[in-house]
Motif scaffolding. Structure first.
Motif, mmCIF file in Angstrom:
data_model
loop_
_atom_site.group_PDB
_atom_site.id
_atom_site.type_symbol
_atom_site.label_atom_id
_atom_site.label_comp_id
_atom_site.label_asym_id
_atom_site.label_seq_id
_atom_site.Cartn_x
_atom_site.Cartn_y
_atom_site.Cartn_z
ATOM 1 N N GLU A 124 -22.687 -36.195 4.040
ATOM 2 C CA GLU A 124 -21.348 -36.753 3.870
ATOM 3 C C GLU A 124 -20.892 -36.650 2.424
ATOM 4 O O GLU A 124 -19.718 -36.392 2.157
ATOM 5 N N ALA A 125 -21.819 -36.833 1.483
ATOM 6 C CA ALA A 125 -21.463 -36.736 0.063
ATOM 7 C C ALA A 125 -21.035 -35.314 -0.277
ATOM 8 O O ALA A 125 -20.079 -35.107 -1.022
ATOM 9 N N ASN A 126 -21.729 -34.322 0.260
ATOM 10 C CA ASN A 126 -21.353 -32.928 0.007
ATOM 11 C C ASN A 126 -19.972 -32.626 0.574
ATOM 12 O O ASN A 126 -19.165 -31.940 -0.067
ATOM 13 N N ALA A 127 -19.681 -33.131 1.758
ATOM 14 C CA ALA A 127 -18.365 -32.917 2.360
ATOM 15 C C ALA A 127 -17.280 -33.597 1.530
ATOM 16 O O ALA A 127 -16.202 -33.028 1.314
ATOM 17 N N ALA A 128 -17.554 -34.803 1.040
ATOM 18 C CA ALA A 128 -16.581 -35.510 0.199
ATOM 19 C C ALA A 128 -16.344 -34.749 -1.091
ATOM 20 O O ALA A 128 -15.199 -34.622 -1.548
ATOM 21 N N LEU A 156 -12.959 -31.328 -4.649
ATOM 22 C CA LEU A 156 -12.794 -30.101 -5.422
ATOM 23 C C LEU A 156 -11.628 -29.257 -4.920
ATOM 24 O O LEU A 156 -11.031 -28.492 -5.683
ATOM 25 N N ALA A 157 -11.272 -29.404 -3.654
ATOM 26 C CA ALA A 157 -10.187 -28.623 -3.067
ATOM 27 C C ALA A 157 -8.807 -29.220 -3.366
ATOM 28 O O ALA A 157 -7.796 -28.583 -3.121
ATOM 29 N N ASN A 158 -8.758 -30.432 -3.905
ATOM 30 C CA ASN A 158 -7.494 -31.127 -4.164
ATOM 31 C C ASN A 158 -7.473 -31.683 -5.576
ATOM 32 O O ASN A 158 -8.515 -31.972 -6.162
ATOM 33 N N ASP A 159 -6.265 -31.857 -6.103
ATOM 34 C CA ASP A 159 -6.123 -32.537 -7.374
ATOM 35 C C ASP A 159 -6.463 -34.011 -7.174
ATOM 36 O O ASP A 159 -5.979 -34.645 -6.241
ATOM 37 N N VAL A 160 -7.300 -34.538 -8.055
ATOM 38 C CA VAL A 160 -7.711 -35.932 -7.957
ATOM 39 C C VAL A 160 -7.488 -36.589 -9.317
ATOM 40 O O VAL A 160 -7.923 -36.067 -10.342
ATOM 41 N N ALA A 161 -6.815 -37.704 -9.322
ATOM 42 C CA ALA A 161 -6.593 -38.448 -10.559
ATOM 43 C C ALA A 161 -7.760 -39.394 -10.808
ATOM 44 O O ALA A 161 -8.252 -40.041 -9.888
ATOM 45 N N ILE A 162 -8.205 -39.453 -12.031
ATOM 46 C CA ILE A 162 -9.232 -40.413 -12.427
ATOM 47 C C ILE A 162 -8.536 -41.461 -13.271
ATOM 48 O O ILE A 162 -7.920 -41.149 -14.292
#
Length: 92
Positions: free
Chosen positions: A2-6, A11-17
Motif C-alpha cells: 500500500e505504501a508503494n502504491a501511495a 509522484l504522479a501528481n503535484d503535492v503541496a507540503i
C-alpha cells in the motif's frame, strides 16, 4: 504494498507540503528512521529517515504542528551483519 502504491500516486501528481509556523522557543527536532535488513539484494539493506520540526507539545503527547524538512530512502552502502547494525545505520 500500500505504501508503494501511495508513493506512486504522490509522484504522479503535484503535492503541496505545508510548513507550519512554530515559534523558535517551542521548536523541537524529530527524526524517524527505519531499516529492512538484507532485503535489497546482494545482502544489502534498505534504510530511510524523516527529519521534522515540531512544536514541543508533541513530547507531552499533545497534538502538535509538525513540518517535514528532509526525507531519504535508499540502499545502504554497507552490508549490515544484524538488524541493530542496519537500524543504527539509518540514523547516520
Amino acid at each position: 504494498m500500500e505504501a508503494n502504491a501511495a508513493l506512486k500516486r504522490l509522484l504522479a501528481n503535484d503535492v503541496a507540503i505545508k510548513i507550519s509556523p512554530i515559534p523558535l522557543d517551542r521548536l523541537r527536532l524529530l527524526i524517524f528512521a527505519d531499516a529492512s535488513f538484507a532485503n535489497a539484494g546482494e545482502g544489502r539493506s534498505q534504510i530511510g529517515r524523516l527529519i521534522c520540526f515540531a512544536d514541543q507539545g508533541i513530547a507531552a503527547g499533545q497534538a502538535a504542528a509538525v513540518s517535514l524538512i528532509s526525507f531519504k530512502s535508499h540502499k545502504w552502502h554497507k552490508a549490515g551483519n544484524s538488524t541493530l547494525h542496519v537500524e543504527a545505520g539509518a540514523l547516520s
